[in-house]
Design a protein around this motif. Structure first.
Motif, PDB file in Angstrom:
ATOM      1  N   GLY A   1     -82.736 -50.738 -66.107  1.00  0.00           N
ATOM      2  CA  GLY A   1     -83.524 -50.084 -67.140  1.00  0.00           C
ATOM      3  C   GLY A   1     -84.802 -50.812 -67.510  1.00  0.00           C
ATOM      4  O   GLY A   1     -85.100 -51.907 -67.036  1.00  0.00           O
ATOM      5  N   TYR A   2     -85.538 -50.168 -68.386  1.00  0.00           N
ATOM      6  CA  TYR A   2     -86.812 -50.635 -68.934  1.00  0.00           C
ATOM      7  C   TYR A   2     -86.643 -52.000 -69.590  1.00  0.00           C
ATOM      8  O   TYR A   2     -85.745 -52.202 -70.399  1.00  0.00           O
ATOM      9  N   THR A   3     -87.509 -52.936 -69.233  1.00  0.00           N
ATOM     10  CA  THR A   3     -87.572 -54.315 -69.734  1.00  0.00           C
ATOM     11  C   THR A   3     -86.435 -55.197 -69.230  1.00  0.00           C
ATOM     12  O   THR A   3     -86.327 -56.350 -69.636  1.00  0.00           O
ATOM     13  N   LEU A   4     -85.593 -54.689 -68.319  1.00  0.00           N
ATOM     14  CA  LEU A   4     -84.471 -55.476 -67.814  1.00  0.00           C
ATOM     15  C   LEU A   4     -84.721 -55.863 -66.356  1.00  0.00           C
ATOM     16  O   LEU A   4     -85.828 -55.725 -65.844  1.00  0.00           O
TER      17      LEU A   4
ATOM     18  N   SER B   1     -80.609 -46.051 -68.005  1.00  0.00           N
ATOM     19  CA  SER B   1     -81.817 -45.832 -68.782  1.00  0.00           C
ATOM     20  C   SER B   1     -82.986 -45.443 -67.873  1.00  0.00           C
ATOM     21  O   SER B   1     -82.941 -44.411 -67.222  1.00  0.00           O
ATOM     22  N   MET B   2     -84.035 -46.246 -67.768  1.00  0.00           N
ATOM     23  CA  MET B   2     -85.159 -45.912 -66.905  1.00  0.00           C
ATOM     24  C   MET B   2     -84.721 -45.814 -65.453  1.00  0.00           C
ATOM     25  O   MET B   2     -85.321 -45.066 -64.669  1.00  0.00           O
TER      26      MET B   2
ATOM     27  N   ALA C   1     -74.451 -41.825 -60.557  1.00  0.00           N
ATOM     28  CA  ALA C   1     -73.984 -42.233 -61.884  1.00  0.00           C
ATOM     29  C   ALA C   1     -75.202 -42.440 -62.774  1.00  0.00           C
ATOM     30  O   ALA C   1     -76.123 -43.188 -62.410  1.00  0.00           O
ATOM     31  N   LEU C   2     -75.214 -41.788 -63.927  1.00  0.00           N
ATOM     32  CA  LEU C   2     -76.319 -41.865 -64.880  1.00  0.00           C
ATOM     33  C   LEU C   2     -75.785 -42.466 -66.179  1.00  0.00           C
ATOM     34  O   LEU C   2     -74.901 -41.889 -66.819  1.00  0.00           O
ATOM     35  N   VAL C   3     -76.329 -43.608 -66.570  1.00  0.00           N
ATOM     36  CA  VAL C   3     -75.797 -44.386 -67.686  1.00  0.00           C
ATOM     37  C   VAL C   3     -76.858 -44.520 -68.780  1.00  0.00           C
ATOM     38  O   VAL C   3     -77.975 -44.983 -68.507  1.00  0.00           O
ATOM     39  N   ASN C   4     -76.529 -44.131 -70.008  1.00  0.00           N
ATOM     40  CA  ASN C   4     -77.457 -44.280 -71.137  1.00  0.00           C
ATOM     41  C   ASN C   4     -78.857 -43.798 -70.779  1.00  0.00           C
ATOM     42  O   ASN C   4     -79.838 -44.509 -70.947  1.00  0.00           O
TER      43      ASN C   4
END
Length: 358
Positions: free
Chosen positions: A86-89, A155-156, A180-183
């Motif tokens: 995700g974003y910023t990770l 996320s992203m 798989a789509l998470v948060n």
């Protein structure tokens, strides 16, 4: 500049970096809370966060940007799972899944552009469409044309999968066995309340892009100052990203460090693309394969309603909603995510075994 001003900039940078569109939220902070949380029992204190590494590979995106990729597991495995963070990770946000999903699986982890150890993108290429093209480059470099793959996105990262589906639907007919789509969300990100009262959220949303652009123009100063507010950033991260009161302080600290390592101008560059994200049409393509949707009941950034909306649009989706969870299920409830991925893998494997033997 005084220490108070520097500390304030550090706090703003921390808030700006939490999750996919977690920008500008006002969070009540007390120094006393930092000490209390850090002194709690910490069963994950010994985890080697950021220390799990695989076989390294550099993949060039279509604009020539180097993407950092790592591969775990045997090259002759019957299935590959590709993880999109995700974003910023960074790819290290999949720590528990990387640790626990082993055996016959082959796993590919990569850092999205301008994140982690991947190259720094041009600001004009900080878009979801571009990260979808980056994922396509990673797939071409790591997966054979006849080899099945499961795509996993947080996320992203989930948005990147949607962008891939929109621009390369044939991939979901030829290679992708499951998703798989998470948060994550397929759209309406501009309506996020970030857990704030609706009236306050409406005031904050229009200010966020301008505030981030201003921070981005003072990137060197802001990134130096972010470290000065580390204790308060820890509390912001815990408040915004997690819902479990007993989450490991080490896990919170690990997430905060990943966010803090993302330059503030990168955060500013990607934010408009996240706010404008709309890939609802891509669900028709993704719906051709089995899908696992995971959502957090107390996710402030991509609320559970977004996961429900995705699952409702898919003909073969398993929806798992964790009531007492926030925006980082892979770290907060890793067993739920890993267990769901195991079920998804078992769902898609028989289909491909039948195709191979037919």
């Amino acid at each position: 500049m005084g220490s108070r001003s520097k500390r304030n900039i550090g706090i703003i940078g921390a808030v700006a970096g939490v999750g996919a569109a977690g920008v500008g939220a006002a969070v009540g902070l007390r120094r006393l809370a930092v000490g209390r949380v850090r002194l709690r029992p910490d069963p994950d204190a010994g985890e080697p966060f950021g220390g799990l590494r695989g076989r390294e590979l550099t993949v060039l995106a279509d604009d020539g940007l180097p993407l950092h990729v790592e591969v775990d597991g045997p090259d002759d495995a019957d299935l590959t799972v590709v993880f999109c963070h995700g974003y910023t990770l960074t790819q290290d946000s999949w720590h528990y899944q990387r640790r626990d999903l082993q055996g016959r699986l082959r796993a590919v982890f990569w850092d999205q552009r301008s994140h982690g150890r991947s190259g720094r993108s041009l600001p004009t290429h900080a878009t979801i469409d571009q990260t979808g093209e980056d994922l396509w480059a990673v797939l071409r470099a790591t997966i054979g044309p006849d080899e099945p793959v499961v795509l996993v996105g947080h996320s992203m990262g989930g948005m990147s999968i949607m962008a891939l589906a929109e621009r390369h639907p044939e991939v979901f007919e030829e290679r992708v066995a499951g998703v798989a789509l998470v948060n994550t969300s397929c759209g309406d990100m501009a309506e996020m309340t970030l857990g704030l009262p609706l009236v306050l959220a409406k005031l904050v949303r229009p200010l966020a892009p301008g505030a981030l652009r201003g921070l981005g123009r003072r990137a060197d100063l802001v990134d130096r100052a972010r470290g000065l507010g580390a204790d308060l950033a820890f509390v912001v991260t815990r408040k915004m990203a997690f819902a479990d009161k007993h989450v490991s302080p080490t896990v919170v600290g690990f997430l905060e460090e990943m966010i803090r390592a993302t330059p503030i101008d990168v955060i500013a560059e990607f934010y408009p693309a996240l706010a404008a994200h709309d890939k609802c049409a891509a669900l028709d393509v993704i719906g051709k394969v089995p899908v696992l949707v995971l959502a957090g009941g107390r996710d402030r950034l991509t609320p559970a309603a977004h996961g429900r909306r995705i699952a409702a649009a898919l003909p073969d989706a398993e929806l798992v909603e964790v009531d007492e969870a926030g925006h980082v299920l892979p770290l907060e409830y890793p067993g739920v995510v890993t267990g769901g991925l195991r079920r998804l893998v078992e769902r898609v494997r028989p289909e491909y075994e039948e195709e191979r033997t037919a």
